[in-house]
Design a protein around this motif. Structure first.
Motif, short mmCIF file in Angstrom:
data_model
loop_
_atom_site.label_atom_id
_atom_site.label_comp_id
_atom_site.label_asym_id
_atom_site.label_seq_id
_atom_site.Cartn_x
_atom_site.Cartn_y
_atom_site.Cartn_z
N ARG A 29 0.78 -1.23 0.00
CA ARG A 29 0.00 0.00 0.00
C ARG A 29 0.82 1.29 0.00
O ARG A 29 0.29 2.35 -0.27
CB ARG A 29 -0.95 0.00 1.20
CG ARG A 29 -2.17 -0.88 0.96
CD ARG A 29 -2.92 -1.14 2.25
NE ARG A 29 -2.10 -1.97 3.12
CZ ARG A 29 -2.46 -2.39 4.33
NH1 ARG A 29 -3.63 -2.04 4.81
NH2 ARG A 29 -1.66 -3.15 5.04
N TYR A 30 2.12 1.23 0.31
CA TYR A 30 2.91 2.46 0.28
C TYR A 30 3.08 2.96 -1.16
O TYR A 30 3.41 4.12 -1.38
CB TYR A 30 4.28 2.24 0.96
CG TYR A 30 5.26 1.46 0.11
CD1 TYR A 30 6.23 2.11 -0.66
CD2 TYR A 30 5.20 0.08 0.03
CE1 TYR A 30 7.11 1.40 -1.47
CE2 TYR A 30 6.07 -0.64 -0.77
CZ TYR A 30 7.02 0.02 -1.52
OH TYR A 30 7.86 -0.67 -2.33
N ARG A 35 -1.99 0.75 -4.89
CA ARG A 35 -3.33 1.14 -4.43
C ARG A 35 -4.29 1.28 -5.62
O ARG A 35 -5.46 0.95 -5.53
CB ARG A 35 -3.28 2.43 -3.62
CG ARG A 35 -2.50 2.27 -2.30
CD ARG A 35 -2.81 3.41 -1.34
NE ARG A 35 -2.43 4.72 -1.86
CZ ARG A 35 -1.25 5.29 -1.71
NH1 ARG A 35 -0.29 4.67 -1.02
NH2 ARG A 35 -0.99 6.48 -2.22
N THR A 287 10.75 1.30 9.86
CA THR A 287 10.41 2.71 10.12
C THR A 287 11.60 3.63 9.86
O THR A 287 11.41 4.84 9.70
CB THR A 287 9.89 2.93 11.57
OG1 THR A 287 10.73 2.22 12.46
CG2 THR A 287 8.47 2.46 11.73
N HIS A 290 11.84 6.27 7.00
CA HIS A 290 11.38 7.66 7.12
C HIS A 290 12.57 8.62 7.26
O HIS A 290 12.40 9.83 7.17
CB HIS A 290 10.48 7.83 8.36
CG HIS A 290 9.12 7.23 8.20
ND1 HIS A 290 8.09 7.86 7.55
CD2 HIS A 290 8.64 6.02 8.58
CE1 HIS A 290 7.01 7.08 7.56
NE2 HIS A 290 7.32 5.96 8.18
N CYS A 321 7.58 -3.90 4.83
CA CYS A 321 7.40 -2.48 4.57
C CYS A 321 6.02 -2.04 5.06
O CYS A 321 5.02 -2.67 4.76
CB CYS A 321 7.46 -2.33 3.05
SG CYS A 321 8.19 -0.86 2.49
N HIS A 322 5.93 -0.97 5.83
CA HIS A 322 4.65 -0.49 6.34
C HIS A 322 3.90 0.34 5.29
O HIS A 322 4.52 0.95 4.42
CB HIS A 322 4.88 0.40 7.58
CG HIS A 322 5.57 -0.30 8.70
ND1 HIS A 322 6.37 0.35 9.60
CD2 HIS A 322 5.60 -1.60 9.07
CE1 HIS A 322 6.85 -0.51 10.48
NE2 HIS A 322 6.40 -1.70 10.18
N PRO A 323 2.57 0.40 5.41
CA PRO A 323 1.78 1.17 4.43
C PRO A 323 2.15 2.66 4.39
O PRO A 323 2.00 3.30 3.36
CB PRO A 323 0.34 0.99 4.90
CG PRO A 323 0.33 -0.25 5.72
CD PRO A 323 1.70 -0.35 6.34
N ASP A 324 2.66 3.23 5.48
CA ASP A 324 2.97 4.67 5.47
C ASP A 324 4.43 4.97 5.11
O ASP A 324 4.90 6.09 5.28
CB ASP A 324 2.62 5.30 6.84
CG ASP A 324 3.53 4.79 7.95
OD1 ASP A 324 4.28 3.80 7.72
OD2 ASP A 324 3.50 5.36 9.05
N THR A 325 5.13 3.96 4.59
CA THR A 325 6.53 4.15 4.22
C THR A 325 6.66 5.12 3.04
O THR A 325 5.95 4.98 2.04
CB THR A 325 7.15 2.79 3.80
OG1 THR A 325 6.97 1.89 4.89
CG2 THR A 325 8.62 2.90 3.47
N PRO A 326 7.57 6.13 3.13
CA PRO A 326 7.75 7.02 1.96
C PRO A 326 8.46 6.28 0.82
O PRO A 326 9.45 5.58 1.06
CB PRO A 326 8.63 8.15 2.51
CG PRO A 326 9.11 7.73 3.85
CD PRO A 326 8.39 6.49 4.28
#
Ligand code: CP3
Length: 344
Positions: A29-30, A35, A287, A290, A321-326
């Motif tokens: 999702r990042y 998406r 994380t 970021h 990898c997290h969804p909010d990763t840039p």
């Protein structure tokens, strides 16, 4: 040296020009492009849609420069193939958690080639697409303990106390479940290798919550059995455990080709212990993506220096990898790997 030679060489402890790089959950999702494909499509449906799954599997190579493709799916896809009714919300949720012997016995003993044929179509298509760029294709499966955690609990949980209750009060029932899942995992990974996977990763994410004694009793024997039976000359095996700093020696003893470690441990120490026995994979904190690019590059250099004590090192995150990763952070990570040297 092409990306396939680099990855397989690092897994097997053969000389390579620099560590290869890929990321767990690299298709996710990042990425806005992920998406867009995923929009309005339920997760399991997406896993069964060969064209869409192939498309999102390939995105990270083009968009963020990863040097391997892991096919898009989830560790619970073959569990659905065993006749277990489940849904993703967004983690797996079972309609009927497995708590009784009759439920373990009722699990279907099916050939994954028949129960989840789309997985192998996805792999064959990806392999064809990747051949010209010599980008390696990775398969994967959930390890029996991690699958059992969700199957007994019914969903994710902070302490997995229902699973642990079964483990401590009805160890034979828990063993029976692990046994069924180990048999399935072997058949599933073998079929993936036969259909184009060039290396396979076993995700035992939750085994790290076990103390050393319980890890040796419930997780290690399943890893050993899987490592013994898989055709590892055709595809090296990577074993991932999250929070596994206290069981690194047990991970080394499991018989896999690579152990994949998270960021909570001292990588230099783990690499020394791995030495000439196994290669290592990891271990940037997801994380940390970021951080500014220079800081990501500094950390990659540190990780590569620490990893060089093992016979081989694959650069990766310590977890998905997290969804909010840039997206820029992911790109900085793979660029930093390439800046370590070697050919383009
Ligand atoms: O690494 C990859 O890109 C390959 C695909 C993959 C997914 N899940 C896709 C996925 C792999 C290897 C997994 C592993 C997995 N799945 C594990 C073990 C490793 C880990 O990350 O801990 C576990 C425990 C699961 C179960 C699972 N699936 C959970 C807990 C969740 C929800 C949490 C989350 O991250 O969203 C999923 C859903 C899932 N699996 C998604 C993806 C891309 C998100 C679905 C979406 O797009 O909404």
């Amino acid at each position: 040296m092409d990306p396939t030679q680099r990855l397989l060489g690092a897994c097997r402890g053969e000389p390579v020009d620099r560590p290869p790089v890929w990321l767990m959950r690299q298709a996710g999702r990042y990425l806005p492009e992920y998406r867009a494909v995923r929009e309005g499509v339920p997760f399991l449906e997406m896993c069964r849609d060969v064209d869409k799954a192939v498309e999102v599997s390939l995105q990270p190579v083009r968009l963020v420069g990863t040097e391997a493709v892991i096919f898009f799916s989830d560790i619970f896809v073959p569990v659905a193939g065993m006749g277990v009714e489940l849904d993703f919300q967004p983690g797996p949720v079972l309609a009927e958690p497995i708590r009784k012997r009759a439920q373990v016995e009722a699990l279907l003993d099916v050939d994954p080639r028949e129960s989840v044929p789309f997985v192998f179509q996805i792999l064959r298509t990806l392999r064809r697409e990747l051949e010209s760029q010599a980008v390696p294709l990775l398969g994967f499966a959930g390890a029996p303990f991690t699958l059992a955690c969700y199957m007994v609990e019914g969903q994710g949980s902070r302490h997995f106390s229902t699973v642990k209750r079964m483990m401590y009060r009805e160890p034979q029932l828990f063993d029976a479940l692990l046994d069924r899942l180990t048999t399935m995992t072997i058949a599933y990974l073998t079929a993936q290798i036969e259909n184009g996977a060039q290396a396979v990763q076993l995700f035992d994410t939750w085994a790290g919550m076990l103390g050393p004694e319980d890890y040796r009793r419930f997780a290690l024997p399943t890893h050993r059995r899987i490592a013994e039976v898989l055709p590892r000359d055709r595809a090296p095996l990577i074993l991932y455990v999250q929070n596994g700093g206290h069981v690194v020696d047990e991970m080394i003893e499991a018989g896999s080709d690579v152990i994949s470690l998270d960021w909570r441990l001292d990588l230099a120490d783990a690499a020394k212990r791995a030495g000439s026995r196994v290669s290592i994979q990891g271990n940037l904190d997801p994380t940390a993506l970021h951080a500014p690019p220079e800081e990501i590059e500094r950390r990659v250099r540190e990780i590569a220096a620490a990893g060089s004590a093992a016979r081989g090192h694959v650069l990766n995150l310590g977890h998905g990898c997290h969804p909010d990763t840039p997206v820029e952070g992911v790109r900085a990570f793979t660029d930093a790997a390439r800046a370590l040297g070697g050919e383009a």
